[in-house]
Enzyme design. Structure first.
Site, PDB file in Angstrom:
ATOM      1  N   GLU A  16      12.345   2.231  14.132  1.00 55.41           N
ATOM      2  CA  GLU A  16      11.367   3.385  13.719  1.00 55.41           C
ATOM      3  C   GLU A  16      10.139   3.333  14.844  1.00 55.41           C
ATOM      4  O   GLU A  16      10.130   2.504  15.654  1.00 55.41           O
ATOM      5  CB  GLU A  16      11.001   3.530  12.229  1.00 55.41           C
ATOM      6  CG  GLU A  16      10.274   1.945  11.975  1.00 55.41           C
ATOM      7  CD  GLU A  16       9.917   1.956  10.668  1.00 55.41           C
ATOM      8  OE1 GLU A  16       9.722   2.654   9.874  1.00 55.41           O
ATOM      9  OE2 GLU A  16       9.666   0.724   9.997  1.00 55.41           O
ATOM     10  N   ARG A  32       8.284   4.802  -4.433  1.00 56.60           N
ATOM     11  CA  ARG A  32       8.512   3.680  -3.077  1.00 56.60           C
ATOM     12  C   ARG A  32       7.394   2.580  -3.491  1.00 56.60           C
ATOM     13  O   ARG A  32       7.694   1.524  -3.198  1.00 56.60           O
ATOM     14  CB  ARG A  32       7.971   4.297  -1.913  1.00 56.60           C
ATOM     15  CG  ARG A  32       8.050   3.439  -0.646  1.00 56.60           C
ATOM     16  CD  ARG A  32       7.758   4.080   0.638  1.00 56.60           C
ATOM     17  NE  ARG A  32       6.589   4.734   0.803  1.00 56.60           N
ATOM     18  CZ  ARG A  32       6.259   5.893   1.865  1.00 56.60           C
ATOM     19  NH1 ARG A  32       6.944   5.936   2.949  1.00 56.60           N
ATOM     20  NH2 ARG A  32       5.186   5.973   2.027  1.00 56.60           N
ATOM     21  N   TYR A  70       0.951  -1.249  -0.068  1.00 55.38           N
ATOM     22  CA  TYR A  70      -0.023   0.055  -0.027  1.00 55.38           C
ATOM     23  C   TYR A  70       0.741   1.382  -0.174  1.00 55.38           C
ATOM     24  O   TYR A  70       2.042   1.249   0.173  1.00 55.38           O
ATOM     25  CB  TYR A  70      -0.963   0.000   1.322  1.00 55.38           C
ATOM     26  CG  TYR A  70      -0.358   0.238   2.449  1.00 55.38           C
ATOM     27  CD1 TYR A  70       0.407  -0.707   3.283  1.00 55.38           C
ATOM     28  CD2 TYR A  70      -0.568   1.416   3.167  1.00 55.38           C
ATOM     29  CE1 TYR A  70       0.998  -0.439   4.507  1.00 55.38           C
ATOM     30  CE2 TYR A  70      -0.106   1.647   4.393  1.00 55.38           C
ATOM     31  CZ  TYR A  70       0.546   0.847   5.038  1.00 55.38           C
ATOM     32  OH  TYR A  70       1.209   1.135   6.200  1.00 55.38           O
ATOM     33  N   HIS A  87      -0.577 -20.933  -1.335  1.00 56.54           N
ATOM     34  CA  HIS A  87       0.550 -20.000  -0.941  1.00 56.54           C
ATOM     35  C   HIS A  87       1.308 -19.469  -2.326  1.00 56.54           C
ATOM     36  O   HIS A  87       1.568 -18.052  -2.177  1.00 56.54           O
ATOM     37  CB  HIS A  87       1.434 -20.465  -0.146  1.00 56.54           C
ATOM     38  CG  HIS A  87       1.054 -20.656   1.468  1.00 56.54           C
ATOM     39  ND1 HIS A  87      -0.107 -21.443   1.517  1.00 56.54           N
ATOM     40  CD2 HIS A  87       1.374 -20.103   2.585  1.00 56.54           C
ATOM     41  CE1 HIS A  87      -0.210 -21.352   2.995  1.00 56.54           C
ATOM     42  NE2 HIS A  87       0.540 -20.402   3.422  1.00 56.54           N
ATOM     43  N   ARG A  89      -7.343 -21.358  -2.683  1.00 48.54           N
ATOM     44  CA  ARG A  89      -6.242 -20.705  -1.701  1.00 48.54           C
ATOM     45  C   ARG A  89      -5.015 -21.629  -1.767  1.00 48.54           C
ATOM     46  O   ARG A  89      -4.933 -22.831  -1.482  1.00 48.54           O
ATOM     47  CB  ARG A  89      -6.755 -20.792  -0.296  1.00 48.54           C
ATOM     48  CG  ARG A  89      -5.913 -20.173   0.877  1.00 48.54           C
ATOM     49  CD  ARG A  89      -6.323 -20.359   2.247  1.00 48.54           C
ATOM     50  NE  ARG A  89      -5.386 -19.785   3.297  1.00 48.54           N
ATOM     51  CZ  ARG A  89      -4.298 -20.617   3.767  1.00 48.54           C
ATOM     52  NH1 ARG A  89      -4.053 -21.915   3.404  1.00 48.54           N
ATOM     53  NH2 ARG A  89      -3.292 -20.291   4.628  1.00 48.54           N
ATOM     54  N   LYS A 108       6.492  -1.352   2.020  1.00 45.59           N
ATOM     55  CA  LYS A 108       5.175  -0.926   2.556  1.00 45.59           C
ATOM     56  C   LYS A 108       3.928  -1.991   2.194  1.00 45.59           C
ATOM     57  O   LYS A 108       3.017  -1.836   1.630  1.00 45.59           O
ATOM     58  CB  LYS A 108       4.685   0.390   2.005  1.00 45.59           C
ATOM     59  CG  LYS A 108       4.105   1.262   3.151  1.00 45.59           C
ATOM     60  CD  LYS A 108       3.750   2.619   2.697  1.00 45.59           C
ATOM     61  CE  LYS A 108       2.772   3.388   3.361  1.00 45.59           C
ATOM     62  NZ  LYS A 108       2.953   3.489   5.004  1.00 45.59           N
ATOM     63  N   LEU A 120      10.813   1.421   7.213  1.00 44.27           N
ATOM     64  CA  LEU A 120      10.128   2.014   5.939  1.00 44.27           C
ATOM     65  C   LEU A 120      10.881   3.408   5.444  1.00 44.27           C
ATOM     66  O   LEU A 120      11.083   4.150   6.329  1.00 44.27           O
ATOM     67  CB  LEU A 120       8.853   2.310   6.361  1.00 44.27           C
ATOM     68  CG  LEU A 120       8.029   2.638   5.030  1.00 44.27           C
ATOM     69  CD1 LEU A 120       7.524   1.448   4.170  1.00 44.27           C
ATOM     70  CD2 LEU A 120       6.707   3.455   5.251  1.00 44.27           C
TER      71      LEU A 120
HETATM   72  N1  PDD Z   1       2.469   4.936   7.836  1.00 41.45           N
HETATM   73  N2  PDD Z   1       7.226   3.755   9.276  1.00 41.45           N
HETATM   74  C1  PDD Z   1       6.142   3.120   9.286  1.00 41.45           C
HETATM   75  C2  PDD Z   1       6.145   1.602   9.648  1.00 41.45           C
HETATM   76  C3  PDD Z   1       5.068   3.627   8.798  1.00 41.45           C
HETATM   77  O1  PDD Z   1       3.875   2.931   8.636  1.00 41.45           O
HETATM   78  C4  PDD Z   1       5.036   4.861   8.313  1.00 41.45           C
HETATM   79  C5  PDD Z   1       3.634   5.716   7.694  1.00 41.45           C
HETATM   80  C6  PDD Z   1       6.130   5.475   8.191  1.00 41.45           C
HETATM   81  C7  PDD Z   1       6.413   7.109   7.783  1.00 41.45           C
HETATM   82  O2  PDD Z   1       6.297   7.097   6.316  1.00 41.45           O
HETATM   83  P1  PDD Z   1       5.789   8.182   5.639  1.00 41.45           P
HETATM   84  O3  PDD Z   1       6.396   9.537   5.944  1.00 41.45           O
HETATM   85  O4  PDD Z   1       6.097   8.351   4.333  1.00 41.45           O
HETATM   86  O5  PDD Z   1       4.307   8.612   5.729  1.00 41.45           O
HETATM   87  C8  PDD Z   1       7.274   4.964   8.658  1.00 41.45           C
HETATM   88  C9  PDD Z   1       1.420   4.999   7.271  1.00 41.45           C
HETATM   89  C10 PDD Z   1       0.862   6.736   7.616  1.00 41.45           C
HETATM   90  C11 PDD Z   1       0.225   4.243   7.501  1.00 41.45           C
HETATM   91  O6  PDD Z   1       0.530   3.147   7.486  1.00 41.45           O
HETATM   92  O7  PDD Z   1      -0.838   4.769   7.528  1.00 41.45           O
END
Ligand code: PDD
Length: 280
Positions: free
Chosen positions: A177, A53, A34, A102, A100, A145, A201
């Site tokens: 993070e 990204r 996403y 994997h 289903r 992501k 991320l």
């Molecule tokens: N999440 N690290 C993680 C694990 C995150 O889920 C996010 C953002 C960030 C920050 O990334 P960015 O600055 O590109 O939003 C770092 C989004 C907002 C979410 O999952 O809703």
């Protein structure tokens, strides 16, 4: 378009009419990725960086990108309303296969879904939040992501259960993070954030802050730091597209600085707001 219009596989629909199969691999396996893209004054913020990204996330899970950047722009733009700050949530899964299994299915189109929501600033944005640290239990593909967010959800909920707004994650003694944010700390007068790797991320907000710091002669370093260094920081911030830059005033029950948002946060927040305006 109205706020409850969403995009699903080529169509704009009211949210209540958007339906996917229970065999969708996003539902069965969390097999998808996403993006979250903020929009200010009706314009997608750092759209190209979010697309880059997205391309990297798709490549990491070996899913073909169904659209060019131009096509994505044309798909997402009609969901926006120029009157308010919003964010686009865009999800792509490996689609709904007949059974289903994997292994990747053959001849199965991806499921593409997008919706738009208002950005509601966190109540404590200007006063600061409390955070708690905990061991990072996630996998080795944190740079993608992925929609598979169970570990992140458990981390965030554990923080909330401890009356904190975010969890700060620690792996092998070093800060990675937040559960859904990147982390910055001002240590010995230098703005520090962990370097990009498969453990975090690569946040777009993070990159914007580093660029602003460089352009304004604010000393900054992309370098790992441990929990002791974090707790000695004069300021801690967490950053994300939906929350921007949030100052942290307490970590693990210990005050950060004097327990108020610090001077560098005030400066960076002003510069960040100016940066948003300048891109319109
Ligand atoms: N999440 N690290 C993680 C694990 C995150 O889920 C996010 C953002 C960030 C920050 O990334 P960015 O600055 O590109 O939003 C770092 C989004 C907002 C979410 O999952 O809703």
């Amino acid at each position: 378009m109205t706020n409850n219009t969403v995009y699903l596989n080529g169509q704009y629909l009211p949210l209540s009419e958007a339906k996917i199969s229970v065999l969708d691999r996003g539902f069965l396996f969390g097999d998808g990725i996403y993006e979250v893209i903020p929009s200010y004054f009706g314009r997608l913020f750092h759209f190209q960086e979010h697309m880059e990204r997205l391309e990297n996330s798709l490549a990491a899970i070996r899913l073909a990108n169904p659209h060019s950047r131009e096509q994505w722009f044309d798909i997402l733009n009609p969901l926006l309303d120029g009157n308010q700050d919003q964010y686009i949530y865009l999800q792509i899964t490996r689609g709904a296969a007949p059974k289903r299994d994997h292994a990747f299915p053959e001849n199965t189109p991806p499921t593409v879904f997008a919706m738009c929501s208002p950005i509601v600033p966190l109540a404590e944005r200007d006063t600061g939040i409390k955070v708690v640290t905990m061991p990072d239990t996630r996998w080795k593909l944190c740079n993608a992501k992925a929609i598979t967010l169970l570990a992140n959800i458990l981390h965030r909920q554990s923080a909330i259960d401890q009356h904190c707004a975010e969890a700060i994650l620690v792996k092998d003694g070093y800060i990675t993070e937040g559960a859904a944010s990147n982390v910055f700390a001002v240590i010995d007068g230098v703005l520090m954030t962990p370097p990009k790797s498969n453990e975090i991320l690569p946040g777009i907000t993070r990159d914007v802050i580093l660029e602003i710091a460089q352009n304004n002669d604010i000393p900054c370093k992309e370098e790992n730091f441990n929990l002791v260094a974090l707790l000695s920081a004069s300021e801690i911030w967490i950053t994300s597209s939906t929350r921007e830059i949030i100052p942290v005033i307490e970590c693990d029950g210990q005050l950060i600085g004097d327990g108020n948002p610090g001077p560098l946060w005030h400066r960076m927040n002003q510069l960040f707001q100016a940066n948003k305006q300048s891109l319109v």
